[in-house]
Design a protein around this motif. Structure first.
Motif, PDB file in Angstrom:
ATOM      1  N   LEU A  10       0.800  -1.227   0.000  1.00  0.00           N
ATOM      2  CA  LEU A  10       0.000   0.000   0.000  1.00  0.00           C
ATOM      3  C   LEU A  10       0.827   1.270   0.000  1.00  0.00           C
ATOM      4  N   ASP A  11       2.078   1.200   0.415  1.00  0.00           N
ATOM      5  CA  ASP A  11       2.957   2.376   0.413  1.00  0.00           C
ATOM      6  C   ASP A  11       2.302   3.596   1.055  1.00  0.00           C
ATOM      7  N   GLY A  12       1.620   3.392   2.175  1.00  0.00           N
ATOM      8  CA  GLY A  12       1.033   4.503   2.916  1.00  0.00           C
ATOM      9  C   GLY A  12      -0.253   5.066   2.343  1.00  0.00           C
ATOM     10  N   LYS A  13      -0.830   4.418   1.372  1.00  0.00           N
ATOM     11  CA  LYS A  13      -2.063   4.924   0.761  1.00  0.00           C
ATOM     12  C   LYS A  13      -3.227   4.720   1.722  1.00  0.00           C
ATOM     13  N   GLN A  30      -4.351  11.212 -10.354  1.00  0.00           N
ATOM     14  CA  GLN A  30      -3.166  10.449  -9.947  1.00  0.00           C
ATOM     15  C   GLN A  30      -2.908  10.613  -8.456  1.00  0.00           C
ATOM     16  N   ASP A  31      -3.921  10.954  -7.684  1.00  0.00           N
ATOM     17  CA  ASP A  31      -3.781  11.237  -6.247  1.00  0.00           C
ATOM     18  C   ASP A  31      -2.957  10.140  -5.568  1.00  0.00           C
ATOM     19  N   GLU A  32      -1.847  10.530  -4.987  1.00  0.00           N
ATOM     20  CA  GLU A  32      -0.904   9.586  -4.378  1.00  0.00           C
ATOM     21  C   GLU A  32      -1.469   8.922  -3.122  1.00  0.00           C
ATOM     22  N   ARG A  33      -2.529   9.471  -2.554  1.00  0.00           N
ATOM     23  CA  ARG A  33      -3.122   8.891  -1.349  1.00  0.00           C
ATOM     24  C   ARG A  33      -4.010   7.697  -1.657  1.00  0.00           C
ATOM     25  N   ALA A  34      -4.359   7.510  -2.930  1.00  0.00           N
ATOM     26  CA  ALA A  34      -5.370   6.527  -3.307  1.00  0.00           C
ATOM     27  C   ALA A  34      -4.795   5.306  -4.017  1.00  0.00           C
ATOM     28  N   VAL A  74     -10.640   5.439   4.451  1.00  0.00           N
ATOM     29  CA  VAL A  74     -11.602   5.979   3.479  1.00  0.00           C
ATOM     30  C   VAL A  74     -11.718   4.994   2.316  1.00  0.00           C
ATOM     31  N   VAL A  75     -12.972   4.679   1.948  1.00  0.00           N
ATOM     32  CA  VAL A  75     -13.245   3.840   0.791  1.00  0.00           C
ATOM     33  C   VAL A  75     -14.255   4.568  -0.092  1.00  0.00           C
ATOM     34  N   VAL A  76     -14.023   4.551  -1.388  1.00  0.00           N
ATOM     35  CA  VAL A  76     -14.935   5.135  -2.378  1.00  0.00           C
ATOM     36  C   VAL A  76     -15.546   3.982  -3.164  1.00  0.00           C
ATOM     37  N   PHE A  77     -16.880   3.986  -3.277  1.00  0.00           N
ATOM     38  CA  PHE A  77     -17.584   2.918  -3.993  1.00  0.00           C
ATOM     39  C   PHE A  77     -18.556   3.567  -4.972  1.00  0.00           C
ATOM     40  N   ASP A  78     -18.181   3.570  -6.237  1.00  0.00           N
ATOM     41  CA  ASP A  78     -18.996   4.113  -7.333  1.00  0.00           C
ATOM     42  C   ASP A  78     -19.134   3.012  -8.375  1.00  0.00           C
TER      43      ASP A  78
END
Length: 177
Positions: A10-13, A30-34, A74-78
Motif C-alpha cells: 500500500l505504500d502509505g495509501k 493520480q492522487d498519491e493517497r489513493a 476511506v473507501v470510495v464505492f462508485d
C-alpha cells in the motif's frame, strides 16, 4: 465468496477507490493517497472522439478485494449503475455495466467488502445514479445506516451517500485497532 489474490503493497495509501473506472470525479486523477482499483483495464475512443482510459493501479473485482480487514480509513464505492446498455454503447464503456441476473448479489457483496476493508470509524463514500435502478433498491442491499445523503440537484439522479463504519468494541478487537 471469491478467493482473494495476494494483498498488494500500500505504500502509505489511505483511500481505496473500489471501482475507479476512468477516475472521472477525482480532482487529481493520480492522487498519491489513493489505490485505484477496477476489474477493467481498457481504453476506447468515444463517439465524440475523446479517449476514455481505464487504467487502475490494481486489477480487482469489488466483490473480492485483495486487502486485509480494516485496511483503509476511506473507501470510495462508485459501482456501475447501468443494466440496460448495448455491448458497444459508449455509456457501458464509460461507466461499466451490471449483469441483469446477478447485480443485486454483486452490489451486496461490494458493500460487504467495502465495510470489511474499512477501519472502525472509517468513511465510505458511495455514489449512485438512479437512471435505471432506484437508489432505494441499492441501499436495501446493506444493513449499514447512511450518515449523510445528498442528491446533487433537484432533478439530478446522482446520489452521494456517506457511511461511517461502526466503532463498537467487538469490531475494534477484530480489526486489532
Amino acid at each position: 465468496m471469491k478467493d482473494r489474490p495476494v494483498m498488494p503493497e500500500l505504500d502509505g495509501k489511505s483511500i481505496l477507490d473500489m471501482c475507479c473506472g476512468s477516475r472521472m470525479f477525482w480532482l487529481d486523477k493520480q492522487d498519491e493517497r489513493a489505490v485505484f482499483s477496477d476489474k477493467r483495464s481498457e481504453s476506447h475512443t468515444l463517439c465524440d472522439g475523446r479517449n476514455l482510459v481505464i487504467s487502475p493501479d490494481l486489477i480487482a473485482d469489488f466483490t473480492a478485494l485483495p486487502f486485509a480487514d480494516c485496511t483503509f480509513p476511506v473507501v470510495v464505492f462508485d459501482p456501475p449503475h447501468l443494466e440496460r446498455v448495448g455491448p458497444n454503447g459508449w455509456q457501458g464503456k464509460k461507466y461499466g455495466r451490471l449483469d441483469r441476473e446477478t447485480w443485486r448479489d454483486e452490489l451486496r457483496a461490494g458493500f460487504t467488502e467495502a465495510f470489511r476493508v474499512l477501519r472502525p470509524h472509517g468513511v465510505l463514500i458511495f455514489k449512485w445514479n438512479e437512471t435505471q435502478i432506484p437508489v432505494s433498491q441499492i441501499i436495501a442491499l446493506t444493513d449499514e445506516k447512511p450518515a449523510i445523503w445528498q442528491r446533487t440537484g433537484k432533478n439530478d439522479k446522482t446520489h452521494w451517500i456517506i457511511f461511517v463504519k461502526s466503532g463498537d468494541s467487538v469490531m475494534e478487537v477484530e480489526c486489532e485497532v
